[in-house]
Design an enzyme around this catalytic site. Structure first.
Site, PDB file in Angstrom:
ATOM      1  N   HIS A  61      -5.173  49.834  30.191  1.00  0.00           N
ATOM      2  CA  HIS A  61      -5.040  50.230  28.709  1.00  0.00           C
ATOM      3  C   HIS A  61      -5.408  52.100  29.674  1.00  0.00           C
ATOM      4  CE1 HIS A  61      -7.471  51.681  24.930  1.00  0.00           C
ATOM      5  NE2 HIS A  61      -6.607  50.758  24.579  1.00  0.00           N
ATOM      6  N   ASP A  64     -12.844  45.916  32.899  1.00  0.00           N
ATOM      7  CA  ASP A  64     -12.958  46.708  31.986  1.00  0.00           C
ATOM      8  C   ASP A  64     -12.833  44.827  31.440  1.00  0.00           C
ATOM      9  OD1 ASP A  64     -11.688  47.084  29.564  1.00  0.00           O
ATOM     10  OD2 ASP A  64      -9.950  47.707  30.097  1.00  0.00           O
ATOM     11  N   GLN A  76     -11.078  42.752  26.736  1.00  0.00           N
ATOM     12  CA  GLN A  76     -10.507  41.833  26.142  1.00  0.00           C
ATOM     13  C   GLN A  76     -10.330  40.200  26.941  1.00  0.00           C
ATOM     14  OE1 GLN A  76      -8.172  42.213  23.429  1.00  0.00           O
ATOM     15  NE2 GLN A  76      -7.941  43.722  23.687  1.00  0.00           N
ATOM     16  N   LYS A 122     -13.756  43.556  19.246  1.00  0.00           N
ATOM     17  CA  LYS A 122     -13.568  43.211  19.812  1.00  0.00           C
ATOM     18  C   LYS A 122     -13.866  41.508  19.463  1.00  0.00           C
ATOM     19  CE  LYS A 122     -10.450  46.213  22.282  1.00  0.00           C
ATOM     20  NZ  LYS A 122      -9.268  46.566  21.058  1.00  0.00           N
ATOM     21  N   CYS A 143      -1.521  51.590  24.107  1.00  0.00           N
ATOM     22  CA  CYS A 143      -2.225  52.029  24.848  1.00  0.00           C
ATOM     23  C   CYS A 143      -2.095  52.275  26.378  1.00  0.00           C
ATOM     24  CB  CYS A 143      -3.936  51.994  24.342  1.00  0.00           C
ATOM     25  SG  CYS A 143      -4.084  52.909  22.974  1.00  0.00           S
TER      26      CYS A 143
END
Ligand code: PLP
Length: 404
Positions: A121, A198, A201, A224, A362
């Site tokens: 991303h 990261d 997700q 999220k 993104c």
């Protein structure tokens, strides 16, 4: 897991859009919030609001206790060694920027390398690229395979004694690929490099234990994971966070201030300058409690069923290409329909009450690598159902026959 009764926890799911029942398949962009989170926010704002870590009075102490309880819940949820390692930020983007900036200032010099994956991303790509440029370091990108998995051979080739930071997603937002981060971390540990993952997700789908992963930094966003917007987490190993300088200056992050010198607060407050979104911080703790009540493995197994069902139904149709075909995926389905622009599909699905995302999600470098401009992305949460997928497939079939 009783999906129908869990759906009752999310009022937004029972509304209609253009007189059609809402089908919300844009969970990777942002998820919906259960009543537990919304009620907590409302109760806090109506009964208890006062600035955190400031006052001697009842309300301020209430807020401070609630925020620190939330930090404790989150620290426990991710298996952090202590609350000192859990920094409240405004989200994943903020978390990446904090480390990119402070790590760059402290440790990067010309000739060093930062290694990131091709599937990142922009949040976990641009900050590292810009920081590398600022300090004369080399920004290196390792490739992916055509099925959307990381190319581990390329990763191994590009890791070397000049690598100072490797940064990659636990799960790809655009393709849903779950990266083999245990293996990737072990490979990076052979070199003198820090590791940033990261988790934006992953945290809502996979049980994460930062100590077992042996990761230096791990970031995620509240919105999220069924929590509020405007809040996120930066996990950092205490030894790393101690070594890094503050990112922003102001109230709360100081210990002593004089005309000529300032000393800084202890962890994690050194990285929390100014009045934060404390209501959202409290709400995030409730979102974690909610996830723990439903059970992340229950959520995940239902989401996997949804993904498998939707993938099978899509594959039965002509002229569909699915992007991201790894066998290790979360519930993200990215696809194109021959001859129809993804944006047109998104607009038409919307008219049928179905929310999906279209475009490059993104992740422009990823789509340049795949040789396409973008996809339609349906991303499922545990509160979605196979009936919703049936309606989605039916609607897609109608759209395709209209266009053809
Ligand atoms: N990283 C990944 C993998 C994401 O999916 C996102 C958001 O879509 C981000 C980072 C950025 O998160 P935020 O906008 O909450 O900072």
């Amino acid at each position: 897991m009783d999906v129908q009764s869990l759906r009752d926890n999310f009022e937004i799911l029972s509304q209609t859009i253009y007189n059609k029942p809402l089908i919300y398949f844009d969970n990777a962009a942002t998820s919906q919030k259960p009543n537990l989170v919304l009620d907590t926010i409302r109760e806090f704002e109506t009964k208890w609001n006062a600035n955190v870590h400031r006052g001697v009075h009842f309300l301020s102490n209430y807020c401070t206790d609630a925020v620190e309880k939330s930090r404790k819940t989150i620290a426990h949820f991710i298996g952090a060694n202590s609350e000192r390692e859990v920094v409240f930020t405004s989200g994943t983007t903020d978390s990446v920027n904090i480390i990119a900036d402070t790590f760059g200032r402290s440790f990067l010099k010309p000739g060093d390398e930062i290694l990131v994956s091709q599937m990142e991303h922009h949040s976990n790509f641009v900050p590292w690229q810009q920081i590398a440029h600022r300090h004369g370091a080399k920004f290196v990108v390792f490739d992916i395979l055509d099925n959307g998995e990381v190319d581990l051979d390329d990763y191994k080739r590009k890791l070397n004694s000049k690598t100072r930071m490797v940064a990659f997603a636990h799960v790809s937002n655009a393709l849903g690929t779950v990266n083999p981060i245990e293996q990737m971390i072990a490979l990076a540990r052979k070199f003198d490099t820090a590791i940033f993952v990261d988790g934006a997700q992953a945290i809502q789908h996979i049980k994460v234990n930062v100590q077992e992963l042996d990761v230096d930094f791990y970031a995620f966003s509240g919105h999220k994971m069924y929590g509020p917007t405007g809040v996120g987490i930066l996990y950092g190993k205490e030894a790393w966070l101690e070594k890094l300088p503050p990112y922003r200056f102001g109230g709360e992050m100081i210990e002593k201030v004089a005309n000529d010198i300032t000393t800084f607060n202890e962890l994690p407050f050194k990285f929390e300058a100014g009045t934060p979104n404390y209501t959202a911080q409290i709400g995030l703790g409730k979102a974690v409690e909610y996830i723990e009540t439903v059970g992340i493995s229950n959520m995940c197994s239902h989401e996997t069923e949804l993904l498998e069902y939707a993938t099978r139904r899509l594959k039965e149709m002509d002229g569909i290409t699915i992007y991201g075909t790894s066998s290790h995926k979360t519930s993200v389905l990215s696809f194109l329909v021959d001859g129809i622009h993804p944006y047109d599909i998104g607009i038409m699905l919307d008219k049928m009450g179905i929310a999906v995302r279209t475009g490059n999600h993104c992740a422009q470098p990823l789509f340049t690598r795949l040789g396409i401009d973008g996809t339609v992305r349906a991303s499922f949460a545990f509160y979605n159902t196979t009936e919703e997928i049936d309606f989605f497939i039916e609607s897609l079939q109608k759209i395709i026959s209209m266009f053809r």
